[in-house]
Design an enzyme around this catalytic site. Structure first.
Site, PDB file in Angstrom:
ATOM      1  CB  CYS A 193      75.130  40.437  38.836  1.00 36.74           C
ATOM      2  SG  CYS A 193      74.645  40.005  40.357  1.00 36.74           S
TER       3      CYS A 193
ATOM      4  CB  SER B 173      78.515  42.505  46.264  1.00 34.31           C
ATOM      5  OG  SER B 173      77.911  43.543  45.700  1.00 34.31           O
TER       6      SER B 173
HETATM    7  C1  LIG Z   1      80.074  37.434  47.351  1.00 34.68           C
HETATM    8  C2  LIG Z   1      80.599  37.441  45.975  1.00 34.68           C
HETATM    9  C3  LIG Z   1      80.293  38.792  45.486  1.00 34.68           C
HETATM   10  C4  LIG Z   1      80.518  38.983  43.985  1.00 34.68           C
HETATM   11  N1  LIG Z   1      80.142  40.278  43.620  1.00 34.68           N
HETATM   12  C5  LIG Z   1      80.526  40.616  42.271  1.00 34.68           C
HETATM   13  C6  LIG Z   1      80.448  42.072  41.680  1.00 34.68           C
HETATM   14  O1  LIG Z   1      79.960  42.878  42.508  1.00 34.68           O
HETATM   15  N2  LIG Z   1      80.571  42.071  40.475  1.00 34.68           N
HETATM   16  C7  LIG Z   1      80.992  41.055  39.572  1.00 34.68           C
HETATM   17  O2  LIG Z   1      81.158  41.216  38.321  1.00 34.68           O
HETATM   18  N3  LIG Z   1      81.189  39.906  39.923  1.00 34.68           N
HETATM   19  C8  LIG Z   1      80.973  39.575  41.357  1.00 34.68           C
HETATM   20  N4  LIG Z   1      81.134  38.208  41.919  1.00 34.68           N
HETATM   21  C9  LIG Z   1      81.711  37.375  40.877  1.00 34.68           C
HETATM   22  C10 LIG Z   1      83.290  37.105  40.977  1.00 34.68           C
HETATM   23  O3  LIG Z   1      83.941  38.479  40.661  1.00 34.68           O
HETATM   24  C11 LIG Z   1      83.908  36.068  40.154  1.00 34.68           C
HETATM   25  O4  LIG Z   1      83.592  36.228  38.892  1.00 34.68           O
HETATM   26  C12 LIG Z   1      83.405  34.831  40.628  1.00 34.68           C
HETATM   27  O5  LIG Z   1      83.347  34.582  42.302  1.00 34.68           O
HETATM   28  C13 LIG Z   1      83.950  33.427  40.203  1.00 34.68           C
HETATM   29  O6  LIG Z   1      85.355  33.610  40.671  1.00 34.68           O
HETATM   30  P1  LIG Z   1      85.660  32.456  41.850  1.00 34.68           P
HETATM   31  O7  LIG Z   1      84.861  31.268  41.655  1.00 34.68           O
HETATM   32  O8  LIG Z   1      87.230  32.377  41.874  1.00 34.68           O
HETATM   33  O9  LIG Z   1      85.152  33.011  43.048  1.00 34.68           O
HETATM   34  C14 LIG Z   1      81.082  38.074  43.295  1.00 34.68           C
HETATM   35  C15 LIG Z   1      81.349  36.779  43.710  1.00 34.68           C
HETATM   36  C16 LIG Z   1      81.009  36.390  44.997  1.00 34.68           C
HETATM   37  C17 LIG Z   1      81.270  35.352  45.735  1.00 34.68           C
END
Ligand SMILES: Cc1cc2nc3c(=O)[nH]c(=O)nc-3n(C[C@H](O)[C@H](O)[C@H](O)COP(=O)(O)O)c2cc1C
Length: 328
Positions: free
Chosen positions: A90, A7
């Site tokens: 979420c 997001s």
């Molecule tokens: C700022 C932000 C916004 C996110 N928005 C969503 C979203 O809209 N839908 C979703 O399923 N996951 C969302 N996530 C989760 C990410 O898709 C991901 O699963 C999570 O950040 C873990 O991966 P990472 O540690 O490699 O970033 C969001 C994560 C962050 C940091």
């Protein structure tokens, strides 16, 4: 390689940009099912994208009726939606209060019902994005996965953290050891994928079919290329130079400004641009300047050119990026 939905980040221009580096499947930012149901004939900006590459529309909502109906409306409005991904992970309070996101995991049969009805209403593949569970003592992902499988879900992404962990702390890949062997549909794993080695480690631990790059790709798009190349040929590509990073940052900047307009685009770039030089030890002062002195495309490009002139030849070093290790 799936581009994780974020997001506020993964809007159309960001997805277009990341696609250039080899993303397989892109996912939109999460979109409210209720919002779509209430929007009359207005097309939500989240729904404005073309047919250039596979894109999943991610929906959040609290009921199978809302989500399946909103999915149908979305597909009618934009025939380029390739599949629907349902947000079941979420942890944001506002989303939880509406009974959506990770709250759905408390009711595994409901998770299955949402997928079943959405597949029926759209005729498209439907995937789900879940977490381990609510906290360390309530990791019910396997119950949810079984319900999703019986609803004939097409793939499942699992973020290897609990709801209580939010976005920090170590993802628990141990809990997902060899998970793919006991699940009949493709699993995609998510959580702290910041380097090629993070991807190798997550995939070898879980045997998952795919890996999701989310925060790790912001300012490091070449990570996607490195992951793809390694899994196709076994080759490790050298990290990019500062000069390449600057060029990519400019490219994304223009795409973002074109999509969002100058003001909103520049605001966004204040947080994204510094990340393009986060792997450069001598760029610390420039990161601050990019975050605080970026007021227009011109000022942004001037700082970027200055960095390029001073240390363009240096290679981005992973040590300068946030470094995470999995719990082994
Ligand atoms: C700022 C932000 C916004 C996110 N928005 C969503 C979203 O809209 N839908 C979703 O399923 N996951 C969302 N996530 C989760 C990410 O898709 C991901 O699963 C999570 O950040 C873990 O991966 P990472 O540690 O490699 O970033 C969001 C994560 C962050 C940091």
């Amino acid at each position: 390689m799936v581009l994780g939905p974020m997001s506020g980040y993964t809007s159309r221009s960001y997805r277009d940009f990341m696609k250039l580096f080899g993303v397989g499947l892109s996912v939109t930012e999460m979109t409210s099912a209720v919002g779509i149901l209430n929007s009359g004939s207005r097309t939500d900006e989240y729904l404005e994208f073309g047919r250039n590459y596979p894109t999943a529309l991610q929906l959040f909502g609290h009921s199978a009726e809302d989500i399946s109906k909103a999915a149908r409306i979305s597909v009618d409005r934009n025939g380029n939606v390739d599949l629907i991904d349902v947000n079941m992970g979420c942890p944001v309070h506002k989303i939880q209060r509406s009974g959506a996101g990770c709250v759905l995991m408390k009711d595994p049969p409901l998770c299955g019902d949402i997928v079943r009805k959405t597949k029926r209403s759209t005729g498209l593949p439907v995937t789900a994005k879940i977490r381990l569970g609510s906290d360390r003592n309530h990791m019910n992902f396997m119950d949810v996965i079984r319900e999703l499988e019986s609803a004939e879900v097409d793939a499942i992404t699992i973020h290897a953290r609990t709801k209580d962990q939010g976005y920090s702390g170590y993802p628990d890949y141990e809990a997902l050891s060899d998970i793919q062997e006991s699940v009949s549909v493709p699993m995609i794993v998510s959580g702290n994928i910041y380097t090629l080695d993070d991807a190798i480690s997550a995939l070898s631990r879980t045997k998952a079919a795919g890996v999701m790059v989310a925060r790790g790709g912001v300012g490091d798009p070449f990570l996607v290329t490195q992951i793809n190349e390694y899994f196709r040929t076994g080759k490790r590509l050298e990290s990019p130079t500062v000069s390449q990073q600057i060029e990519w940052c400019k490219q994304l900047s223009d795409m973002l400004i074109e999509e969002k307009g100058s003001d909103a685009g520049i605001r966004k770039l204040r947080s994204i641009a510094p990340k393009f030089v986060s792997g450069c030890h001598r760029c610390r002062e420039y990161r601050l300047r990019l975050a605080t002195e970026t007021v227009s495309r011109e000022s942004l490009f001037a700082i970027l050119d200055e960095i390029d002139g001073k240390m363009g030849d240096e290679r981005i070093n992973c040590d300068g990026r946030p470094h995470h290790h999995f719990t082994e």
